[in-house]
Design an enzyme around this catalytic site. Structure first.
Site, short mmCIF file in Angstrom:
data_model
loop_
_atom_site.label_atom_id
_atom_site.label_comp_id
_atom_site.label_asym_id
_atom_site.label_seq_id
_atom_site.Cartn_x
_atom_site.Cartn_y
_atom_site.Cartn_z
N HIS A 144 0.81 -1.21 0.00
CA HIS A 144 0.00 0.00 0.00
C HIS A 144 0.85 1.27 0.00
O HIS A 144 0.33 2.34 -0.28
CB HIS A 144 -0.97 -0.02 1.18
CG HIS A 144 -2.16 -0.88 0.93
ND1 HIS A 144 -3.45 -0.44 1.10
CD2 HIS A 144 -2.26 -2.16 0.50
CE1 HIS A 144 -4.30 -1.41 0.79
NE2 HIS A 144 -3.59 -2.47 0.42
N HIS A 202 -2.43 -11.82 -2.41
CA HIS A 202 -3.48 -12.51 -1.66
C HIS A 202 -3.11 -13.95 -1.32
O HIS A 202 -3.95 -14.69 -0.83
CB HIS A 202 -4.78 -12.45 -2.45
CG HIS A 202 -5.30 -11.06 -2.61
ND1 HIS A 202 -6.33 -10.73 -3.49
CD2 HIS A 202 -4.95 -9.89 -2.00
CE1 HIS A 202 -6.56 -9.44 -3.41
NE2 HIS A 202 -5.74 -8.91 -2.52
#
Length: 723
Positions: A98, A266
């Protein structure tokens, strides 16, 4: 009277508190040119002082000890923020992703290169919920190693070590990111006034992802890339796939890298939505002082472990979320999925049927099995034909998937660091990568004086020499350290054909300079800059000043094979106020476009001012236009631009779109023509203050020397070897 019931005291200072909420100058005059983006990151805000050299400090860093401490952190669960399954690998990967994922190739801004995740607005984006906890977990390590490791480097390294601990063979890592100490003012994140406002406001047509407003690379305010619940929060994996393709492309990623990063991101960790977001305290910037910079604290429950709320989506993607494997693709393709909702009310996908052994265990109790989930972005990898083909290839070849992901992760975390020459540390990969814009080493052993003599005899005008050098250097972006004169890519596609580079003139000038390079053993990159320097010296001499322009040999010449032409498209100038040119009319004013280019070049407001004045009188305007050439002696580095601009003998009259005439107040006769960029130097109160300095009779030589200093700064902006 009880202390809590005392009436509010009056401000002890007659004029009020300095931090009061009165209107700022920009609020009173919102249309005024805001020069703040040129004044940010002043050295006065840097607590380390002007003498601190991070690259020197890095030489004393015990890299292996640092990595060992990070590996230990991954399984050192803290009671105040316990690790899922006893491992922080997923959390640290997210903190890094992020930070790096905010990069956009359009203007090179965002990314992990500055440690900007510590500051607003990124520290409080809805997509960055609980990254504050990750940074607090890293604090003991930052405290231990101090100035030897920047926050920017530590944040980037944390996720890389997380993948290493999970079992991935990572591609490498480079240190060298320097911290900023205040929020960035130059980055445009969108004009929405609320978090997660509908996407429609930043698209011409939200159903056409390519209409996303430039330079943005995220679909909504406060997100890194796409909405995990679907377009505007409405599930539609195919529509989400289209948005993914555009947003990842704007991060510089292709389809294969997009699939790898999505799936790899993920493969470890989980999403958190086991509770209500309504129970969370404000974000870090809005939270009270008792929160000490932490946000999103659950005020009505445990708020940790299995009860954590982050995105609102709840669950893990794989059966073993702390392990690097092919579990993501196995889970995605082994099951059929149905749309459902998390306990927090977020849309997500759940398997219709699933064997008990395929379920991940609870983050706190291994005897409990939980239901895995997929986001809309994950489902996009299954339903989009191109993504599906890539995903199946990865599913069947884990080694290939691991290699592509490791390389894409390295690219994600290093894309905004610039060329490989800026990389520091023992884990820098030996392989040169095309997105690093490689440039061969240049020669420093040729006879510079002989090259200058040939340039002097070439017959090229001062304007030709200066304009070509400027065009070569002006592509530099301090945001991601791309572009610049080194490499001489101005002679290659696509730059040689850019309208702003005047292709016909450029070809003519290069046809003269390239033989000089061949004959002398100099690089064409060096010859272009040296020619510009010679032109500036001649202009200074014409103004009565014999000043040598500093020159450092050693630039190399990039080849077409070393140049990803498509990746250079975003560097094309759409306007250049320094050469008084705009490609077409834009919503953004020419002076704002000038400001943006100056910021990317790393210029201060005084440097912007002196360069405008000098380039005008030298005659370096695009196409030889006369606008702003306020002199009867073009080609001489005089202060005439400023003396004319500040002379009250003249009036200024609009004559068309972005055009003005300078007229004699007494006779009304037109004297010169000008653009908005020219006139803003005299109309903006700050820029006028600088213009008046250079218009003074006693500052003619100062102007010439200041121009040469600013010119040299631009010519050397990408010479990281000189730092």
């Amino acid at each position: 009277m009880d202390a809590t019931s005392k009436p509010a005291g009056k401000c002890p200072v007659m004029h009020g508190g300095n931090t009061a909420s009165g209107k700022s100058v920009t609020e009173w005059w919102p249309n005024a040119l805001n020069l703040d983006i040129l004044h940010q990151h002043d050295t006065k805000t840097n607590p380390l002082g002007t003498s601190f050299n991070y690259r020197e400090a890095l030489k004393t860093l015990d890299v292996e000890a640092l990595k060992a401490d990070l590996r230990a952190l991954m399984t050192d669960s803290q009671e105040w923020w316990p690790a899922d399954w006893g491992s922080y690998v997923g959390m640290m990967a997210r903190v890094t992703w992020h930070a790096a994922g905010s990069y956009r190739v359009t203007d090179g801004r965002g990314g992990a290169n500055t440690g900007n995740q510590r500051f607003a607005p990124l520290n409080s984006w809805p997509d960055n919920v609980n990254t504050d906890k990750g940074r607090r977990l890293l604090w003991p390590i930052k405290k231990k190693y101090g100035n030897k490791i920047s926050w920017a480097d530590l944040i980037a390294l944390a996720g890389t070590i997380a993948y290493d601990v999970a079992g991935l063979k990572t591609f490498g890592f480079a240190f060298g990111r320097e911290d900023i100490w205040a929020p960035e003012k130059d980055t445009y994140w969108g004009d929405e006034k609320e978090w997660l406002a509908p996407s429609d406001g930043r698209y011409g047509d939200v159903s056409k992802p390519e209409t996303l407003e430039n330079p943005l690379a995220a679909v909504q305010m406060g997100l890194i890339y796409v909405n995990p619940e679907g377009v505007n929060g409405k599930s539609d994996p195919l529509a989400t796939a289209a948005q993914m393709r555009e947003t990842f492309a704007r991060m510089g990623m292709d389809d294969e890298e997009t699939v790898a990063l999505t799936a790899g991101g993920h493969t470890i960790g989980k999403s958190h939505g086991n509770g209500s977001a309504a129970n969370l305290s404000p974000d870090p910037e809005a939270a009270g002082p008792e929160y000490q910079g932490l946000g999103w604290i659950n005020t009505k429950g445990r708020g940790i472990g299995r009860d954590t709320v982050v995105s609102g989506i709840e669950g893990a993607w794989t059966s073993e979320p702390t392990k690097w494997d092919n579990g993501f693709f196995d889970m995605l393709f082994k099951h059929e999925w149905t749309l459902t909702h998390s306990p927090a009310g977020a849309s997500q996908w759940a398997p219709i049927t699933i064997a008990e052994e395929d379920k991940p265990v609870d983050v706190e109790d291994a005897s409990i099995r939980t239901i895995p989930m997929m986001t809309d972005a994950d489902m996009a990898l299954k339903v989009d034909p191109i993504y599906r083909e890539i995903s199946l290839k990865f599913k069947d070849d884990q080694d290939h998937f691991s290699d592509v992901f490791a390389r894409a992760w390295f690219k994600l975390t290093h894309r905004d660091m610039g060329p490989k020459s800026r990389y520091v540390g023992p884990d820098v990969p030996a392989e040169d990568l095309i997105w690093q814009d490689p440039i061969p080493a240049g020669s420093t052993s040729y006879d510079v004086a002989a090259v200058k003599a040939k340039i002097a005899a070439s017959g090229l005008s001062v304007a030709d020499l200066v304009s070509t050098a400027w065009d070569s250097a002006r592509t530099f972006r301090g945001s991601d350290k791309r572009g610049g004169a080194n490499g001489a890519r101005i002679r290659l596609a696509p730059q040689k054909d850019w309208e702003g580079n005047e292709p016909a003139r450029l070809s003519r000038v290069l046809s003269v300079l390239e033989p000089i390079a061949r004959e002398t053993g100099a690089s064409i990159a060096d010859v272009i800059v040296l020619a510009g320097n010679y032109g500036v010296e001649q202009a200074a001499k014409a103004a009565g000043f014999d000043i040598a322009v500093p020159f450092a040999a050693g630039r190399g010449d990039a080849s077409a094979e070393q140049t990803d032409a498509d990746s250079f498209a975003p560097l094309e100038p759409l306007a250049d106020g320094f050469r008084n040119w705009v490609k077409k009319d834009y919503v953004v004013s020419p002076e704002e476009l000038l400001l943006d280019r100056a910021q990317l070049l790393g210029l201060t407001a005084p440097e912007l001012t002196v360069l405008i004045g000098g380039l005008r009188v030298i005659g370096a305007n695009y196409g030889g236009a006369a606008h702003g050439v306020f002199t009867d002696k073009p080609g001489a580095l005089t202060t005439d631009f400023f003396t004319t601009l500040t002379d009250m003998a003249y009036s200024w009259v609009p004559t068309g779109n972005n055009l003005y005439e300078i007229r004699d107040r007494k006779t009304g006769a037109a004297r010169y023509s000008a653009t908005r960029v020219d006139l803003v130097i005299g109309s903006n109160s700050i820029l006028r203050a600088y213009a008046e300095v250079y218009a003074q009779d006693d500052n003619r030589e100062k102007f010439a020397r200041d121009f040469i200093a600013a010119w040299t700064k631009v010519m050397n902006a990408d010479r990281f070897d000189l730092i």
